[in-house]
Design a protein around this motif. Sequence first.
Motif, PDB file in Angstrom:
ATOM      1  N   GLU A 143     -33.992  65.274 -31.578  1.00 19.34           N
ATOM      2  CA  GLU A 143     -33.806  66.284 -32.621  1.00 19.34           C
ATOM      3  C   GLU A 143     -32.568  66.012 -33.476  1.00 19.34           C
ATOM      4  O   GLU A 143     -32.172  66.861 -34.268  1.00 19.34           O
ATOM      5  N   LYS A 144     -31.968  64.857 -33.312  1.00 12.95           N
ATOM      6  CA  LYS A 144     -30.814  64.411 -34.105  1.00 12.95           C
ATOM      7  C   LYS A 144     -29.604  65.335 -33.954  1.00 12.95           C
ATOM      8  O   LYS A 144     -28.865  65.580 -34.902  1.00 12.95           O
ATOM      9  N   GLY A 145     -29.401  65.838 -32.749  1.00 13.18           N
ATOM     10  CA  GLY A 145     -28.249  66.687 -32.481  1.00 13.18           C
ATOM     11  C   GLY A 145     -27.010  65.849 -32.218  1.00 13.18           C
ATOM     12  O   GLY A 145     -27.011  64.631 -32.370  1.00 13.18           O
ATOM     13  N   THR A 146     -25.954  66.529 -31.810  1.00  7.77           N
ATOM     14  CA  THR A 146     -24.728  65.822 -31.436  1.00  7.77           C
ATOM     15  C   THR A 146     -24.092  66.554 -30.262  1.00  7.77           C
ATOM     16  O   THR A 146     -24.247  67.765 -30.119  1.00  7.77           O
ATOM     17  N   GLU A 147     -23.414  65.787 -29.413  1.00  5.96           N
ATOM     18  CA  GLU A 147     -22.684  66.416 -28.323  1.00  5.96           C
ATOM     19  C   GLU A 147     -21.297  66.808 -28.832  1.00  5.96           C
ATOM     20  O   GLU A 147     -20.822  66.262 -29.834  1.00  5.96           O
ATOM     21  N   ARG A 148     -20.682  67.741 -28.159  1.00  6.10           N
ATOM     22  CA  ARG A 148     -19.332  68.153 -28.551  1.00  6.10           C
ATOM     23  C   ARG A 148     -18.388  66.964 -28.431  1.00  6.10           C
ATOM     24  O   ARG A 148     -18.497  66.175 -27.492  1.00  6.10           O
ATOM     25  N   PRO A 149     -17.437  66.836 -29.355  1.00  4.19           N
ATOM     26  CA  PRO A 149     -16.486  65.719 -29.284  1.00  4.19           C
ATOM     27  C   PRO A 149     -15.630  65.803 -28.023  1.00  4.19           C
ATOM     28  O   PRO A 149     -15.356  66.898 -27.520  1.00  4.19           O
ATOM     29  N   TRP A 182     -16.055  60.465 -29.757  1.00  5.84           N
ATOM     30  CA  TRP A 182     -17.311  59.873 -29.283  1.00  5.84           C
ATOM     31  C   TRP A 182     -17.087  58.388 -29.019  1.00  5.84           C
ATOM     32  O   TRP A 182     -16.173  57.774 -29.593  1.00  5.84           O
ATOM     33  N   PRO A 183     -17.897  57.778 -28.164  1.00  9.93           N
ATOM     34  CA  PRO A 183     -17.782  56.328 -27.950  1.00  9.93           C
ATOM     35  C   PRO A 183     -17.920  55.593 -29.281  1.00  9.93           C
ATOM     36  O   PRO A 183     -18.777  55.942 -30.108  1.00  9.93           O
ATOM     37  N   SER A 184     -17.074  54.594 -29.484  1.00  6.73           N
ATOM     38  CA  SER A 184     -17.086  53.840 -30.736  1.00  6.73           C
ATOM     39  C   SER A 184     -17.196  52.352 -30.460  1.00  6.73           C
ATOM     40  O   SER A 184     -16.535  51.832 -29.556  1.00  6.73           O
ATOM     41  N   ASN A 235     -23.237  59.099 -29.580  1.00  8.31           N
ATOM     42  CA  ASN A 235     -23.235  60.150 -28.564  1.00  8.31           C
ATOM     43  C   ASN A 235     -23.367  59.525 -27.174  1.00  8.31           C
ATOM     44  O   ASN A 235     -24.266  58.700 -26.956  1.00  8.31           O
ATOM     45  N   SER A 236     -22.514  59.910 -26.242  1.00 11.70           N
ATOM     46  CA  SER A 236     -22.607  59.407 -24.866  1.00 11.70           C
ATOM     47  C   SER A 236     -23.974  59.676 -24.255  1.00 11.70           C
ATOM     48  O   SER A 236     -24.522  58.833 -23.549  1.00 11.70           O
ATOM     49  N   VAL A 237     -24.522  60.856 -24.524  1.00 14.68           N
ATOM     50  CA  VAL A 237     -25.790  61.252 -23.908  1.00 14.68           C
ATOM     51  C   VAL A 237     -26.944  60.363 -24.385  1.00 14.68           C
ATOM     52  O   VAL A 237     -27.980  60.298 -23.749  1.00 14.68           O
ATOM     53  N   SER A 238     -26.749  59.631 -25.466  1.00 14.72           N
ATOM     54  CA  SER A 238     -27.800  58.735 -25.951  1.00 14.72           C
ATOM     55  C   SER A 238     -27.703  57.348 -25.325  1.00 14.72           C
ATOM     56  O   SER A 238     -28.498  56.469 -25.641  1.00 14.72           O
TER      57      SER A 238
END
Length: 168
Positions: A58-64, A100-102, A153-156
């Motif tokens: 759904e193209k969301g984002t996790e909290r920073p 977020w991971p970079s 996003n880490s969760v991805s």
Amino acid sequence: MKRLLLTWVVTITVSLFSCQGQNKKHMDSNKKTTYKVTKTNEEWRQVLTDEAYHVLREKGTERPHTGKYNLHFDKGSYNCAACGAKLFESDTKFQSDCGWPSFDNAIKGTIEYKEDRTFGMVRTEILCNNCGSHLGHVFNDGPTQTGLRYCVNSVSLNFNSKPEKNKE
């Protein structure tokens, strides 16, 4: 509760604007519509957590500053959490302090790039080229020679560690 929600909204907004940028060099004018791995929304819901589904599908984002890979610097590779495709090597990861991971580069051919005009910004969205899952965005403000910052996003992601070589 309202105060917590307001704090979260302000944090996300500030983070989004501090990470704002464009990278038209990577934009692909051809919009990909088919992927090697395809599933129905229901099939994705069965294999992903609620948060992973929200981000990846759904193209969301996790909290920073909350993701498990934000400050993770072990040796190995980072794979798509939806389909397992290898996306990033650990030697391309750096600490960006954006929350977020970079990464400064992706494994060639693993990322699809799309223009994203949400939230009043123009950004480059990054998706897994294997399954079309949303990963995050890429910006042209990276500190390394590539000049890129893949903000993911880490969760991805899932991490696979590299076995250490035996020293004799």
